[in-house]
Design a protein around this motif. Structure first.
Motif, PDB file in Angstrom:
ATOM      1  N   LEU A   1       0.840  -1.202   0.000  1.00 59.83           N
ATOM      2  CA  LEU A   1       0.000   0.000   0.000  1.00 59.83           C
ATOM      3  C   LEU A   1       0.874   1.251   0.000  1.00 59.83           C
ATOM      4  O   LEU A   1       0.680   2.172  -0.798  1.00 59.83           O
TER       5      LEU A   1
ATOM      6  N   MET B   1       1.129   3.515  -3.328  1.00 60.81           N
ATOM      7  CA  MET B   1       0.575   4.853  -3.131  1.00 60.81           C
ATOM      8  C   MET B   1       1.552   5.943  -3.520  1.00 60.81           C
ATOM      9  O   MET B   1       1.143   7.034  -3.915  1.00 60.81           O
ATOM     10  N   SER B   2       2.863   5.659  -3.370  1.00 58.53           N
ATOM     11  CA  SER B   2       3.846   6.716  -3.580  1.00 58.53           C
ATOM     12  C   SER B   2       3.950   7.107  -5.054  1.00 58.53           C
ATOM     13  O   SER B   2       4.634   8.056  -5.396  1.00 58.53           O
TER      14      SER B   2
ATOM     15  N   TYR C   1       0.166  10.964  -0.101  1.00 55.80           N
ATOM     16  CA  TYR C   1      -0.974  11.040  -1.013  1.00 55.80           C
ATOM     17  C   TYR C   1      -0.706  12.073  -2.103  1.00 55.80           C
ATOM     18  O   TYR C   1      -1.044  11.869  -3.272  1.00 55.80           O
TER      19      TYR C   1
ATOM     20  N   GLY D   1       1.839  10.828  -4.687  1.00 58.58           N
ATOM     21  CA  GLY D   1       1.276   9.727  -5.460  1.00 58.58           C
ATOM     22  C   GLY D   1       0.277  10.223  -6.484  1.00 58.58           C
ATOM     23  O   GLY D   1       0.163   9.690  -7.580  1.00 58.58           O
ATOM     24  N   THR D   2      -0.461  11.265  -6.124  1.00 59.00           N
ATOM     25  CA  THR D   2      -1.468  11.794  -7.046  1.00 59.00           C
ATOM     26  C   THR D   2      -0.801  12.540  -8.190  1.00 59.00           C
ATOM     27  O   THR D   2      -1.143  12.344  -9.352  1.00 59.00           O
TER      28      THR D   2
ATOM     29  N   VAL E   1      -6.318  -0.143  -3.760  1.00 57.12           N
ATOM     30  CA  VAL E   1      -5.169   0.721  -3.998  1.00 57.12           C
ATOM     31  C   VAL E   1      -4.998   0.876  -5.510  1.00 57.12           C
ATOM     32  O   VAL E   1      -4.936  -0.114  -6.228  1.00 57.12           O
TER      33      VAL E   1
ATOM     34  N   GLY F   1      -1.131   5.130  -8.147  1.00 56.45           N
ATOM     35  CA  GLY F   1      -0.686   5.893  -7.000  1.00 56.45           C
ATOM     36  C   GLY F   1      -1.715   6.876  -6.483  1.00 56.45           C
ATOM     37  O   GLY F   1      -2.663   7.240  -7.183  1.00 56.45           O
TER      38      GLY F   1
ATOM     39  N   GLY G   1      -5.700   4.868  -1.855  1.00 55.77           N
ATOM     40  CA  GLY G   1      -5.603   3.637  -1.088  1.00 55.77           C
ATOM     41  C   GLY G   1      -5.909   3.881   0.369  1.00 55.77           C
ATOM     42  O   GLY G   1      -5.655   4.968   0.891  1.00 55.77           O
ATOM     43  N   ARG G   2      -6.526   2.872   1.020  1.00 59.31           N
ATOM     44  CA  ARG G   2      -6.876   3.019   2.423  1.00 59.31           C
ATOM     45  C   ARG G   2      -6.496   1.774   3.185  1.00 59.31           C
ATOM     46  O   ARG G   2      -6.544   0.657   2.655  1.00 59.31           O
TER      47      ARG G   2
END
Lengths: 361, 339
Positions: free
Chosen positions: A82, A86-87, A227, A230-231, A296, A300, A303-304
């Motif tokens: 995760l 996510m990164s 976050y 990753g976005t 996820v 990126g 995800g939780r």
């Protein structure tokens, strides 16, 4: 790789939505809700089968609780994935299984051969895992390797070192064998009589990891930075975020968690096996599966923790039921079928959700 | 207003200079150099290395990896990846082995069967990825599990025994060589050369690069993106089928369940060592062949030097880092020159 012609944007949301449409939208956009429904469906299915006498052993709350021991390494590595997925920028870690093998050997030498105290051995193993993760993070974040390549290379390297370290032999000296008692089940205080015994590893390793990762992601500045990069890591850089440092740390944390999983695995096997994390299809692929199933986004930024935990429960209880539904070796094969189907299904669902509702949460 | 005669536009200046990248990349030259150095070093330390008895098995073992590597290179050029090739190899080879044992099929039938099986599995991957619009790595992780299940079901027992020597044409033995060169390796070289020419000199081949560079731009330029992506995975599947025949021929008369296991990572390693960019849009099948040869040289060299055979994985890891790292540095230098 999505190669979709740009979908026509709906001009306005339909004013009213039927009840069925609303349920469908919630299930498709809220991964947590979907997983909860699937878990209930799986458990009910096996309870019905159990009542009908189709299973080779009873599928009850005791069995479900005992099978949670398999959830400990799976969920922890799922959380590790995760963090790195996510990164962003194609983040993935194929080397977690190899880190589990290698850190497990470190633990085996320290605790089993050189007689370190248990706490020191655990700390050193976790730090060693973090170092292995730091190599990944350095290559990916500071040098600019694609994550898939860097972790494929370190997967090979760590796996090879772990096997050569003790000449292919597992370490199972008496102190290591005694660790097996740690993977037993315990009765909870106060409410223990009313609910089944729970594997100890849930409390000593899994819950602390879940809580720490959850706090890290949702209650710290680091989590918000993760976050953000990753976005969109370009936007994050313009916002003054140390993108490389943030991404680097995601890999370090993943390595740290893998180091802890190594301790759990050594306890479960009652021996430090040099191929613990890479035998068969290894530990990395199931962990990535869990992360993707848990919602996820491979691109990126999405995800939780709850998604990963629920996805683990779904897979563990599904696998546990499949083991009882087939005689002998067949069960293990049908677990592959279930895992593959669930993963393809989840991936297609993610794609559908993205097109229909513009993404899930 | 006087009518103006419109001047015809001047004939476009035909671009001089290269449109295509040079036929041999720097990465490939370096690989040739590294392989040459390794071979000389190995020849000096172990006299048995530069003999037919040592080089022939090396080439035979390189063949299946390099062959699947051709397909994988195309897939990676389009910006995808296929981690299910190891499991697909297992399915293909167990179907073929069973047919050889139970139906005693002839060589062409066996090859057709294996290639068809591999092609079907590739088609499934391709359909899911091109039309399901899902990231390739996720889908192929999933289908890898499905293929493993399928293969184990077909296996039924732990092994397939008593495989006849029908496929010896691709094998290690005397029947598997012409002029001392193994057929499996010759076929691989021929297919690599054909793919090299196709990727470089035909419009269809260039489309793969365009898709890897930017799928949306490629679509606007008139490339049928989904069909080309589907084709990449089907071709990989077909080559997996042929490689499965090589694997059966190289083994003993027994096929066990571990066949193909871990091959997907070996193939990907060969592709990236060969200089193909995992981000898509750039790569060469020639480099992949050299990459596979390098990996196999290391594996065989480690055994011949009497080191622990598991150490070869460490070297493979190091080679991946060095090869991709060198590529990154060159890309950075290129970017600095142009800016």
């Amino acid at each position: 790789m999505t190669i979709a012609p740009p979908a026509p944007q709906p001009v306005a949301e339909p004013a009213r939505e039927s009840a069925a449409g609303r349920v469908l939208r919630v299930l498709l956009t809220q991964r947590i809700a979907l997983l909860a429904v699937l878990i209930v469906a799986v458990v009910v299915t096996f309870f019905v089968q159990d009542a009908g006498g189709y299973l080779t052993a009873p599928y009850d709350f005791d069995y479900m609780s005992a099978s949670l021991i398999n959830a400990v390494p799976l969920a922890m590595l799922g959380l590790a994935e995760l963090l790195v997925i996510m990164s962003g920028r194609g983040g993935i870690d194929l080397s977690v299984g190899a880190i589990v093998s290698l850190a497990g050997m470190v633990f085996g030498f320290g605790y089993g051969e050189w007689g370190w105290p248990l706490w020191l051995a655990i700390v050193v193993t976790a730090v060693f895992g973090a170092l292995c993760g730091a190599v990944n993070g350095f290559l990916v974040s500071y040098i600019g390797f694609p994550a898939l390549i860097a972790t494929l290379a370190t997967f090979y390297a760590y796996k090879s070192i772990a096997i050569v370290a003790n000449d292919q032999q597992p370490i199972s000296t008496p102190p290591i064998q005694d660790l097996y008692s740690l993977s037993g089940s315990v009765e909870l205080p106060l409410i223990g009589q009313y609910i089944p015994d729970v594997p100890l590893g849930i409390f000593t390793f899994l819950l602390p990891t879940v809580v720490v990762v959850w706090v890290l992601l949702t209650r710290t500045a680091y989590g918000r930075r993760l976050y953000a990069i990753g976005t969109n890591d370009v936007a994050a850089r313009w916002a003054g975020i140390e993108v490389r440092d943030t991404r680097f740390k995601a890999y370090v944390y993943a390595g740290l968690i893998s180091g802890l999983v190594a301790v759990v695995t050594v306890g479960q096997f009652a021996s430090a096996r040099p191929d613990a994390g890479v035998s068969g299809s290894g530990m990395a692929l199931p962990a990535i599966t869990i992360a993707v199933l848990g919602g996820v986004a491979i691109t990126g930024g999405v995800g939780r923790v709850a998604g990963v935990v629920l996805a683990t429960l779904l897979v563990v209880w599904l696998n546990a039921g499949i083991l009882l539904a087939f005689v002998g070796n067949e069960g293990a094969q049908y677990q592959l079928l279930a895992l593959g189907t669930v993963l393809v299904f989840a991936a297609l669902l993610n794609g559908l959700t993205n097109r229909r509702y513009g993404g899930s949460r | 207003m006087s009518t103006q005669t419109l001047q015809p536009p001047a004939a476009p200046v035909t671009p001089r200079g290269r449109v295509l990248p040079s036929p041999v990349t720097g990465q490939e030259l370096i690989l040739v150099g590294v392989i040459a150095v390794l071979w000389v070093a190995l020849a000096l330390t172990t006299p048995a290395f530069l003999t037919a008895g040592s080089l022939q098995p090396l080439l035979v073992a390189t063949a299946p990896i390099a062959l699947v590597g051709v397909g994988m290179t195309i897939v990676i050029i389009t910006g995808g990846i296929d981690v299910s090739v190891g499991a697909a190899m297992m399915v293909s080879s167990v179907i073929t082995a069973k047919a050889l044992v139970e139906q005693e099929v002839a060589l062409p039938v066996a090859v057709l069967l294996a290639v068809a099986a591999g092609g079907l599995l590739g088609l499934l991957n391709g359909l899911l990825i091109a039309y399901g619009r899902v990231h390739a790595i996720i889908i192929t992780f999933g289908t890898a599990n499905l293929f493993l299940f399928l293969g184990l079901q077909i296996f039924g027992s732990r092994t397939v025994n008593g495989i006849p020597a029908t496929l010896a044409f691709f094998g290690r033995g005397q029947e598997g060589r012409t002029l001392g060169l193994p057929h499996a390796f010759l076929i691989t070289v021929a297919i690599t050369a054909a793919a090299w020419w196709y990727l470089r000199h035909t419009a269809g081949g260039r489309h793969f690069f365009a898709i890897g560079g930017d799928p949306h731009a490629a679509r606007l330029a008139g490339v049928r993106v989904q069909r080309r992506v589907l084709l990449a995975y089907v071709v990989t599947g077909l080559l997996v089928g042929l490689a499965a025949c090589f694997l059966i021929a190289q083994g003993t008369s027994t096929l066990d369940q571990s066949v193909g296991s871990g091959k997907e990572l070996a193939v990907i390693a060969a592709v990236v060592i060969g200089g193909t960019s995992i981000m898509g849009g750039r790569g060469s099948v020639l480099g992949t062949l050299l990459g596979a040869l390098l990996v196999q040289t290391v594996t065989s060299g480690v055994t011949q030097l009497g080191w622990k055979s598991q150490l070869s994985d460490l070297f493979v890891g190091v080679f991946i880092i060095v090869a991709v790292g060198a590529d990154l540095l060159r890309a950075r230098a290129r970017a600095r020159r142009t800016s």
